[in-house]
Design a protein around this motif. Sequence first.
Motif, short mmCIF file in Angstrom:
data_model
loop_
_atom_site.label_atom_id
_atom_site.label_comp_id
_atom_site.label_asym_id
_atom_site.label_seq_id
_atom_site.Cartn_x
_atom_site.Cartn_y
_atom_site.Cartn_z
N THR A 103 59.17 -24.68 -22.45
CA THR A 103 58.55 -23.68 -21.60
C THR A 103 57.06 -23.96 -21.49
OG1 THR A 103 58.39 -21.30 -21.15
CG2 THR A 103 58.00 -21.99 -23.40
N ASN A 107 53.38 -19.36 -22.13
CA ASN A 107 54.48 -18.48 -22.52
C ASN A 107 54.63 -18.46 -24.04
OD1 ASN A 107 54.78 -18.66 -19.72
ND2 ASN A 107 56.99 -18.40 -19.85
N PHE A 150 59.14 -12.90 -20.01
CA PHE A 150 60.50 -13.39 -19.85
C PHE A 150 60.91 -13.35 -18.37
CE2 PHE A 150 61.37 -13.69 -24.29
CZ PHE A 150 62.55 -14.43 -24.39
N GLY A 153 59.94 -16.47 -17.02
CA GLY A 153 60.81 -17.53 -17.50
C GLY A 153 62.12 -17.58 -16.74
N ASP A 162 61.27 -19.64 -23.79
CA ASP A 162 60.79 -18.29 -24.08
C ASP A 162 61.58 -17.65 -25.22
OD1 ASP A 162 59.04 -18.70 -22.04
OD2 ASP A 162 60.02 -17.36 -20.61
N THR A 273 53.24 -14.53 -16.59
CA THR A 273 52.70 -14.75 -17.93
C THR A 273 51.28 -14.21 -18.03
OG1 THR A 273 54.04 -16.74 -18.23
CG2 THR A 273 52.11 -16.52 -19.64
#
Length: 301
Positions: A103, A107, A150, A153, A162, A273
């Motif tokens: 990721t 994050n 999330f 993500g 994440d 984020t």
Amino acid sequence: MAARPADIGGAGASAHGRGLAIALGAVLLISFDALMVRLADAPHWDIVFWRGWLICLSLGAWMVVTGTPLKLPSGRRERWLIMASVVLLSGNTTLFVLSVTYTAVANTVVILAASPFFAALFSRIFLHEAVPLRTWAAIALSVLGVVVVFGGGLQGGSVLGDSLALLLAMTVGAQLTILRRFPAVARLPLVCVSGAIAGAMAIPFSDPFSLSLSSYTVIGIMGILQMPLATVLLTVATRYLPSPEVSLCLLIETILGPIWVWWLLGEAVPSLTLVGGALILTTVAVHATLALRAERQTRLA
């Protein structure tokens, strides 16, 4: 002759300034961690292998030079808990590398910023410590921030990374809870042993002797200099600063880490984020400031 109040205050201010400088130096070193993982440009298990063993060897050499002892609690249950702390710490090393691999760096470090609140939650459950209302509010806001991260993500396909970062925040919180239970146990030996465990865990999945010279150079800097020196500096800083203030300094890593990666590698920070990170960072900063103020008031009283 008794010292004058001004002299006492001056000495305290000097010690505080020294501790703040040491803590900021440690945080600056830690902030390059994710960038170093990226620059290593190597399979993640190879990084875990070399990072773990090099941290173990370098800190082991430091402890031999300084004569740092390893004093374990006398009870069997307490020793099992310390062993669990070492295993968790080794897992933290692995989870960080894996999360950064899968990721965005932003994050990982943003979600990791919620780890102190997992520590507060675990302390309440397992140590039966009273948790102030401000901490419960901070936990709720941090969870909301993690949910927002999330969401980014899910859009960017990085939900695995994440999830690993969230698991990392939980294991860091659990490990901090155990260490809080045993404040007299030296930290450096635990970090040293955890490095060996992380390196051993990576053996079945790694091919550590097939990397390029540039990868070995970056991993060597990371394992021999960067992380061991940062660990030593953080340990020394706690002699001069209360833990809430050290935690407040650690927030800087959450901001600097993604900046280094963006600046040198051009990795953009997902928009959600930024939103979730702003919420978590503001929450942690306000909570740490209030905790520090409460601690000072308690000392004065």
